[in-house]
Design a protein around this motif. Structure first.
Motif, PDB file in Angstrom:
ATOM      1  N   THR A   1       0.829  -1.209   0.000  1.00 37.21           N
ATOM      2  CA  THR A   1       0.000   0.000   0.000  1.00 37.21           C
ATOM      3  C   THR A   1       0.866   1.262   0.000  1.00 37.21           C
ATOM      4  OG1 THR A   1      -0.185  -0.177   2.422  1.00 37.21           O
ATOM      5  CG2 THR A   1      -1.994  -1.074   1.087  1.00 37.21           C
ATOM      6  N   GLY A   2       2.026   1.184   0.643  1.00 36.39           N
ATOM      7  CA  GLY A   2       2.946   2.321   0.603  1.00 36.39           C
ATOM      8  C   GLY A   2       3.441   2.584  -0.813  1.00 36.39           C
ATOM      9  N   TYR A   3       3.764   1.501  -1.533  1.00 37.07           N
ATOM     10  CA  TYR A   3       4.196   1.660  -2.922  1.00 37.07           C
ATOM     11  C   TYR A   3       3.075   2.252  -3.773  1.00 37.07           C
ATOM     12  CZ  TYR A   3       7.686  -1.761  -1.340  1.00 37.07           C
ATOM     13  OH  TYR A   3       8.663  -2.420  -0.649  1.00 37.07           O
ATOM     14  N   LEU A   4       1.863   1.725  -3.605  1.00 41.21           N
ATOM     15  CA  LEU A   4       0.735   2.203  -4.397  1.00 41.21           C
ATOM     16  C   LEU A   4       0.416   3.672  -4.099  1.00 41.21           C
ATOM     17  CD1 LEU A   4      -1.683  -0.876  -4.215  1.00 41.21           C
ATOM     18  CD2 LEU A   4      -0.356  -0.109  -6.196  1.00 41.21           C
ATOM     19  N   MET A   5       0.564   4.057  -2.851  1.00 38.12           N
ATOM     20  CA  MET A   5       0.301   5.453  -2.496  1.00 38.12           C
ATOM     21  C   MET A   5       1.320   6.376  -3.157  1.00 38.12           C
ATOM     22  SD  MET A   5      -0.186   7.189   1.259  1.00 38.12           S
ATOM     23  CE  MET A   5      -1.685   6.240   1.509  1.00 38.12           C
ATOM     24  N   ALA A   6       2.593   5.989  -3.138  1.00 38.50           N
ATOM     25  CA  ALA A   6       3.633   6.814  -3.752  1.00 38.50           C
ATOM     26  C   ALA A   6       3.440   6.908  -5.264  1.00 38.50           C
ATOM     27  CB  ALA A   6       5.013   6.250  -3.426  1.00 38.50           C
ATOM     28  N   ILE A   7       3.120   5.768  -5.892  1.00 39.25           N
ATOM     29  CA  ILE A   7       2.919   5.753  -7.339  1.00 39.25           C
ATOM     30  C   ILE A   7       1.677   6.562  -7.712  1.00 39.25           C
ATOM     31  CG2 ILE A   7       2.417   4.273  -9.326  1.00 39.25           C
ATOM     32  CD1 ILE A   7       4.038   2.066  -7.831  1.00 39.25           C
ATOM     33  N   GLY A   8       0.588   6.354  -6.965  1.00 41.27           N
ATOM     34  CA  GLY A   8      -0.632   7.100  -7.239  1.00 41.27           C
ATOM     35  C   GLY A   8      -0.425   8.594  -7.091  1.00 41.27           C
ATOM     36  N   MET A   9       0.332   8.985  -6.089  1.00 37.76           N
ATOM     37  CA  MET A   9       0.596  10.411  -5.882  1.00 37.76           C
ATOM     38  C   MET A   9       1.373  10.995  -7.057  1.00 37.76           C
ATOM     39  SD  MET A   9       3.398  12.513  -5.012  1.00 37.76           S
ATOM     40  CE  MET A   9       4.527  11.382  -4.200  1.00 37.76           C
ATOM     41  N   SER A  10       2.466  10.335  -7.442  1.00 39.79           N
ATOM     42  CA  SER A  10       3.311  10.903  -8.491  1.00 39.79           C
ATOM     43  C   SER A  10       2.632  10.867  -9.859  1.00 39.79           C
ATOM     44  CB  SER A  10       4.657  10.164  -8.551  1.00 39.79           C
ATOM     45  OG  SER A  10       4.496   8.830  -8.989  1.00 39.79           O
ATOM     46  N   TRP A  11       1.862   9.815 -10.137  1.00 41.69           N
ATOM     47  CA  TRP A  11       1.201   9.711 -11.438  1.00 41.69           C
ATOM     48  C   TRP A  11       0.007  10.644 -11.561  1.00 41.69           C
ATOM     49  CZ3 TRP A  11       1.382   5.338 -15.267  1.00 41.69           C
ATOM     50  CH2 TRP A  11       2.648   4.726 -15.264  1.00 41.69           C
ATOM     51  N   GLY A  12      -0.501  11.139 -10.443  1.00 43.73           N
ATOM     52  CA  GLY A  12      -1.635  12.044 -10.496  1.00 43.73           C
ATOM     53  C   GLY A  12      -1.258  13.516 -10.511  1.00 43.73           C
ATOM     54  N   MET A  13       0.015  13.846 -10.291  1.00 39.41           N
ATOM     55  CA  MET A  13       0.397  15.242 -10.135  1.00 39.41           C
ATOM     56  C   MET A  13       0.353  16.022 -11.444  1.00 39.41           C
ATOM     57  SD  MET A  13       3.484  14.948  -7.340  1.00 39.41           S
ATOM     58  CE  MET A  13       3.656  16.701  -7.112  1.00 39.41           C
ATOM     59  N   ALA A  14       0.748  15.405 -12.554  1.00 41.18           N
ATOM     60  CA  ALA A  14       0.753  16.122 -13.834  1.00 41.18           C
ATOM     61  C   ALA A  14      -0.669  16.465 -14.270  1.00 41.18           C
ATOM     62  CB  ALA A  14       1.456  15.291 -14.901  1.00 41.18           C
ATOM     63  N   GLY A  15      -1.572  15.496 -14.178  1.00 44.16           N
ATOM     64  CA  GLY A  15      -2.961  15.764 -14.543  1.00 44.16           C
ATOM     65  C   GLY A  15      -3.597  16.804 -13.650  1.00 44.16           C
ATOM     66  N   THR A  16      -3.256  16.774 -12.373  1.00 37.99           N
ATOM     67  CA  THR A  16      -3.784  17.772 -11.444  1.00 37.99           C
ATOM     68  C   THR A  16      -3.277  19.166 -11.806  1.00 37.99           C
ATOM     69  OG1 THR A  16      -3.796  16.099  -9.693  1.00 37.99           O
ATOM     70  CG2 THR A  16      -3.996  18.385  -9.006  1.00 37.99           C
ATOM     71  N   LEU A  17      -2.044  19.248 -12.294  1.00 35.26           N
ATOM     72  CA  LEU A  17      -1.506  20.540 -12.720  1.00 35.26           C
ATOM     73  C   LEU A  17      -2.262  21.057 -13.941  1.00 35.26           C
ATOM     74  CD1 LEU A  17       0.652  22.716 -12.333  1.00 35.26           C
ATOM     75  CD2 LEU A  17       2.160  21.379 -13.833  1.00 35.26           C
ATOM     76  N   PHE A  18      -2.563  20.184 -14.887  1.00 28.53           N
ATOM     77  CA  PHE A  18      -3.344  20.600 -16.053  1.00 28.53           C
ATOM     78  C   PHE A  18      -4.727  21.088 -15.639  1.00 28.53           C
ATOM     79  CE2 PHE A  18      -0.487  18.133 -18.952  1.00 28.53           C
ATOM     80  CZ  PHE A  18      -0.280  19.136 -19.877  1.00 28.53           C
ATOM     81  N   GLU A  19      -5.301  20.461 -14.629  1.00 25.11           N
ATOM     82  CA  GLU A  19      -6.637  20.839 -14.174  1.00 25.11           C
ATOM     83  C   GLU A  19      -6.616  21.950 -13.136  1.00 25.11           C
ATOM     84  OE1 GLU A  19      -8.687  17.370 -12.889  1.00 25.11           O
ATOM     85  OE2 GLU A  19      -8.796  16.499 -14.910  1.00 25.11           O
ATOM     86  N   ARG A  20      -5.445  22.488 -12.867  1.00 27.06           N
ATOM     87  CA  ARG A  20      -5.275  23.578 -11.896  1.00 27.06           C
ATOM     88  C   ARG A  20      -5.806  23.186 -10.522  1.00 27.06           C
ATOM     89  NH1 ARG A  20      -8.243  28.397 -13.540  1.00 27.06           N
ATOM     90  NH2 ARG A  20      -9.776  26.946 -14.368  1.00 27.06           N
ATOM     91  N   GLY A  21      -5.515  21.948 -10.142  1.00 30.26           N
ATOM     92  CA  GLY A  21      -6.051  21.429  -8.896  1.00 30.26           C
ATOM     93  C   GLY A  21      -5.096  21.484  -7.718  1.00 30.26           C
ATOM     94  N   HIS A  22      -3.834  21.864  -7.940  1.00 32.78           N
ATOM     95  CA  HIS A  22      -2.895  21.945  -6.826  1.00 32.78           C
ATOM     96  C   HIS A  22      -3.220  23.152  -5.936  1.00 32.78           C
ATOM     97  CE1 HIS A  22      -0.231  18.711  -8.005  1.00 32.78           C
ATOM     98  NE2 HIS A  22      -0.227  19.163  -9.242  1.00 32.78           N
ATOM     99  N   VAL A  23      -2.956  22.985  -4.658  1.00 35.97           N
ATOM    100  CA  VAL A  23      -3.244  24.050  -3.697  1.00 35.97           C
ATOM    101  C   VAL A  23      -2.261  25.202  -3.902  1.00 35.97           C
ATOM    102  CG1 VAL A  23      -3.315  24.659  -1.251  1.00 35.97           C
ATOM    103  CG2 VAL A  23      -4.160  22.425  -2.011  1.00 35.97           C
ATOM    104  N   ARG A  24      -2.803  26.406  -4.008  1.00 32.93           N
ATOM    105  CA  ARG A  24      -1.980  27.614  -4.125  1.00 32.93           C
ATOM    106  C   ARG A  24      -2.526  28.684  -3.191  1.00 32.93           C
ATOM    107  NH1 ARG A  24      -1.094  29.718 -10.063  1.00 32.93           N
ATOM    108  NH2 ARG A  24       0.095  31.215  -8.835  1.00 32.93           N
TER     109      ARG A  24
END
Length: 205
Positions: free
Chosen positions: A48-71
């Motif tokens: 689950t630790g591996y899946l959490m790290a992979i899920g986090m990193s693989w979701g960051m680019a799409g979140t940036l395109f969608e302007r979803g990161h906290v600012r």
């Protein structure tokens, strides 16, 4: 390149979602197995630790395109557009530098694990290069996305398209969230309607 990265990033977000679903299923199974069957997988924590790290990193680019990161942009929103776009560019360059540092560190870690033949301490004895490599791949996708956005932003600045740059990089507002919610509701309602020709032939979904 920009559109290709946008398409790839949204597909990567699907992978991230499956990773988090996998975490839920693994934890649920382990709880039920220990309570009702008297055994444990003895690898749930690591996997689950591996899946959490992979899920986090693989979701960051799409979140940036969608302007979803906290600012924290309370002051930025109140500044004139000519000042705001330069602050956008500064934040994008800062993100570029920090992401490049993360990618270098992640790739170096995966390379060292490959050279040493390192495995985890669970019963799976999984080679560490596998989760670390997948984690690094997600960060690399984020880096490519930041580079593509920086190039497009620079072109927009030079071409006098400050409004377009602002729309691409400004954090999501409550108006954006409300509009997206209304659009999703409208699509759901449209999907519930049966076409007239289907009704005439007695065919339903």
């Amino acid at each position: 390149m920009f559109r290709s990265l946008e398409w790839l990033s949204h597909r990567a977000m699907h992978v991230a979602g499956w990773c988090y679903l996998g975490i839920t299923l693994l934890i649920t199974f382990d709880i039920i197995a220990r309570r009702l069957m008297g055994f444990s997988t003895e690898a749930t924590t690591e996997v689950t630790g591996y899946l959490m790290a992979i899920g986090m990193s693989w979701g960051m680019a799409g979140t940036l395109f969608e302007r979803g990161h906290v600012r924290i942009d309370v002051l930025v929103q109140k500044l004139p557009l000519k000042v705001r776009v330069w602050l956008h560019m500064a934040s994008l360059l800062a993100l570029l530098v920090s992401t490049a540092f993360f990618v270098y560190g992640a790739c170096s870690l995966a390379r060292d694990s490959w050279a040493l033949g390192a495995t985890d301490l669970s019963t799976l004895r999984m080679p560490m290069v596998v989760p670390q490599g997948l984690w690094a791949a997600g960060l690399a996708l984020l880096l490519l996305t930041v580079v593509a956005m920086a190039v497009r932003s620079l072109r927009q600045l030079v071409g006098g398209e400050a409004d377009a740059m602002d729309r691409m990089l400004m954090a999501r507002t409550y108006e954006d969230e409300a509009a997206e919610t209304l659009e999703a509701v409208a699509e759901a309602q449209a999907g519930m309607h049966v076409p007239a020709d289907a009704q005439a032939t007695g065919v339903t979904r």
